[in-house]
Enzyme design. Structure first.
Site, PDB file in Angstrom:
ATOM      1  CB  SER A 126      -0.868  -0.020   1.268  1.00  9.40           C
ATOM      2  OG  SER A 126      -1.420   1.249   1.512  1.00  9.40           O
ATOM      3  CE1 TYR A 151      -3.838  -2.327   5.793  1.00 11.05           C
ATOM      4  CE2 TYR A 151      -3.203  -0.006   5.733  1.00 11.05           C
ATOM      5  CZ  TYR A 151      -3.553  -1.159   5.073  1.00 11.05           C
ATOM      6  OH  TYR A 151      -3.600  -1.186   3.709  1.00 11.05           O
ATOM      7  CE  LYS A 155      -1.547  -4.231   3.520  1.00 10.17           C
ATOM      8  NZ  LYS A 155      -1.899  -5.490   2.846  1.00 10.17           N
TER       9      LYS A 155
HETATM   10  C1  UD1 Z   1      -6.807   4.395   3.844  1.00 12.55           C
HETATM   11  C2  UD1 Z   1      -5.679   4.065   4.763  1.00 12.55           C
HETATM   12  C3  UD1 Z   1      -4.647   3.319   3.987  1.00 12.55           C
HETATM   13  C4  UD1 Z   1      -5.251   2.071   3.408  1.00 12.55           C
HETATM   14  C5  UD1 Z   1      -6.449   2.421   2.554  1.00 12.55           C
HETATM   15  C6  UD1 Z   1      -7.174   1.160   2.112  1.00 12.55           C
HETATM   16  C7  UD1 Z   1      -5.617   5.928   6.372  1.00 12.55           C
HETATM   17  C8  UD1 Z   1      -4.825   7.075   6.893  1.00 12.55           C
HETATM   18  N1  UD1 Z   1      -5.114   5.285   5.334  1.00 12.55           N
HETATM   19  O1  UD1 Z   1      -6.297   5.273   2.850  1.00 12.55           O
HETATM   20  O2  UD1 Z   1      -3.595   2.988   4.846  1.00 12.55           O
HETATM   21  O3  UD1 Z   1      -4.292   1.393   2.644  1.00 12.55           O
HETATM   22  O4  UD1 Z   1      -7.354   3.229   3.293  1.00 12.55           O
HETATM   23  O5  UD1 Z   1      -8.007   0.681   3.081  1.00 12.55           O
HETATM   24  O6  UD1 Z   1      -6.656   5.619   6.886  1.00 12.55           O
HETATM   25  N2  UD1 Z   1     -12.486  10.757   3.602  1.00 12.55           N
HETATM   26  C9  UD1 Z   1     -13.497  11.637   3.953  1.00 12.55           C
HETATM   27  N3  UD1 Z   1     -14.644  11.119   4.479  1.00 12.55           N
HETATM   28  C10 UD1 Z   1     -14.841   9.783   4.662  1.00 12.55           C
HETATM   29  C11 UD1 Z   1     -13.801   8.885   4.297  1.00 12.55           C
HETATM   30  C12 UD1 Z   1     -12.640   9.417   3.768  1.00 12.55           C
HETATM   31  O7  UD1 Z   1     -13.358  12.846   3.812  1.00 12.55           O
HETATM   32  O8  UD1 Z   1     -15.900   9.381   5.177  1.00 12.55           O
HETATM   33  C13 UD1 Z   1     -11.243  11.292   2.996  1.00 12.55           C
HETATM   34  C14 UD1 Z   1      -9.998  10.977   3.797  1.00 12.55           C
HETATM   35  O9  UD1 Z   1      -9.744  12.002   4.726  1.00 12.55           O
HETATM   36  C15 UD1 Z   1      -8.938  10.911   2.693  1.00 12.55           C
HETATM   37  C16 UD1 Z   1      -9.704  10.427   1.462  1.00 12.55           C
HETATM   38  O10 UD1 Z   1     -11.073  10.661   1.750  1.00 12.55           O
HETATM   39  O11 UD1 Z   1      -8.450  12.186   2.435  1.00 12.55           O
HETATM   40  C17 UD1 Z   1      -9.505   8.962   1.196  1.00 12.55           C
HETATM   41  O12 UD1 Z   1      -9.791   8.235   2.383  1.00 12.55           O
HETATM   42  P1  UD1 Z   1      -9.823   6.646   2.408  1.00 12.55           P
HETATM   43  O13 UD1 Z   1     -10.693   6.135   1.338  1.00 12.55           O
HETATM   44  O14 UD1 Z   1     -10.129   6.226   3.817  1.00 12.55           O
HETATM   45  O15 UD1 Z   1      -8.347   6.234   2.013  1.00 12.55           O
HETATM   46  P2  UD1 Z   1      -6.952   6.669   2.666  1.00 12.55           P
HETATM   47  O16 UD1 Z   1      -7.134   7.295   3.978  1.00 12.55           O
HETATM   48  O17 UD1 Z   1      -6.176   7.418   1.649  1.00 12.55           O
END
Ligand code: UD1
Length: 341
Positions: A126, A151, A155
């Site tokens: 990841s 987590y 990785k």
């Molecule tokens: C997350 C994990 C990452 C993992 C990946 C797959 C973290 C910090 N990282 O990536 O290690 O490999 O998921 O499971 O958690 N967001 C919102 N609202 C929401 C959900 C997300 O604003 O309800 C935003 C988050 O702040 C981020 C973006 O959307 O900026 C993507 O979030 P997400 O899909 O959870 O992925 P990552 O955080 O990048």
């Protein structure tokens, strides 16, 4: 003779899409899953899409005994190891469960590969290993940052375990694919992302909000140092991502690698903000996603996206699907699952 691939976690989101692409590319596939975050419908989906009677074994990769039965029952030369837990928050609460599920099971599989003479491993890594890179985009040479969650640590540890075990075992090869943010669904809408419980990830939360299952999306922060203040990520279509696995397996079978252990970034190379993603989803699908801006989520990085040069030139793989197509597929899938016309 056809090449065979054991796909652990093959009923999961990325695993099921990869099983389809492998079969389409002429491989035999054996799916293993314990259904901890998936169910039989995904296996049925793979069978329907491909028309292949894909063998399925319900087993937990933590159990060497269960796994070994599979190594004895089937002949395969490659393993793609998806089976793992992936919720960052949960890993902070249950670190030992994460070390057992993600690290313990990986060691089991590598030991059994050694014992049974199975050579090729593709490991699901990841972009989380980069943390917040000092320079963007992140290349494979970008230093890994200390993990901020168990987590993320699993990785990094598994990448190192693969590097070391490949180095020590003649004939063995490994490729770690560092996924950026996998999203979307198969164009048939027969398989897609269906997390159990409240989604942690952005796109399933968006599709469930559009479907009326969640009241509104919380956008975690609009005060980042980015063009619109929300975080930047590299969203990669799951079918494109699945195809990267096919290319990786072939590379090992055909001995095309530059080294016994290789690492590739799998992303689009294009940063997209959370707000841009929400707006694109609404526009492409002509559906409303109510949202509000809330505070930052603990542990989130501001911005991360991939330098994909190595995957493009060395692997000969490139992301092809547009964000519009990907978000349309994600919505078609959610609609089919929820019976929305
Ligand atoms: C997350 C994990 C990452 C993992 C990946 C797959 C973290 C910090 N990282 O990536 O290690 O490999 O998921 O499971 O958690 N967001 C919102 N609202 C929401 C959900 C997300 O604003 O309800 C935003 C988050 O702040 C981020 C973006 O959307 O900026 C993507 O979030 P997400 O899909 O959870 O992925 P990552 O955080 O990048």
């Amino acid at each position: 003779m056809k090449n065979s691939v054991l796909v652990t976690g093959g009923a999961g989101f990325i695993g099921s899409h990869t099983a389809v692409e492998l079969i389409n590319a002429g491989f035999d596939v054996i799916i293993v899953d314990n259904f901890s975050n998936s169910d039989m419908a995904a296996v049925e989906g793979v069978r329907t899409i491909t028309g292949a009677d894909v063998p399925f074994e319900k087993a937990d990769c933590n159990s060497r005994e269960e796994l070994e039965k599979i190594f004895k029952k089937y002949k395969f030369d490659s393993v793609i190891h998806f089976a793992a837990s992936k919720a960052v928050g949960e890993s902070v609460e249950k670190p030992l469960m994460y070390y057992r599920n993600n690290v313990g099971s990986f060691v089991n599989i590598l030991e059994l590969m050694n014992k049974h003479g199975v050579s090729n491993m593709v490991f699901s890594s990841s972009a989380t290993v980069y943390g917040q890179p000092d320079v963007l985009p992140a290349t494979e040479q970008t230093p890994r940052k200390p993990a901020t969650s168990p987590y993320g640590n699993t990785k990094q540890i598994c990448e190192d375990i693969l590097r070391d075990s490949v180095a020590a075992c003649e004939g063995m090869k490994g490729i770690a694919l560092r996924y950026f943010n996998p999203i979307g669904a198969h164009p048939s809408a027969l398989i897609g992302e269906l997390p159990k419980g409240v989604p942690n990830n952005l796109v399933p939360f968006i599709t469930q909000t559009a479907a009326g299952i969640r009241k509104e999306l919380s956008v975690f922060g609009d005060d980042y140092n980015t063009p619109d203040g929300s975080c930047l990520r590299d969203y990669i279509d799951v079918v494109d991502l699945a195809k990267a696995h096919v290319v990786a397996v072939r590379r090992m079978i055909e001995n095309k690698g530059k080294a016994k252990y290789e690492i590739f970034n799998i992303g689009t190379g294009v940063p997209v903000s959370v707000l841009e993603l929400v707006n694109t989803f609404q526009k492409v699908n002509n559906v409303k996603v109510p949202y509000k801006i809330v505070g930052r989520r603990q542990g989130d990085v501001e911005a991360v996206w991939a330098d994909t040069k190595l995957a493009n030139t060395e692997l000969g793989w490139k992301a092809e699907r547009s964000l519009d197509e990907t978000l349309a597929a994600a919505w078609s899938w959610e609609k089919r699952v929820r019976n929305i016309k």
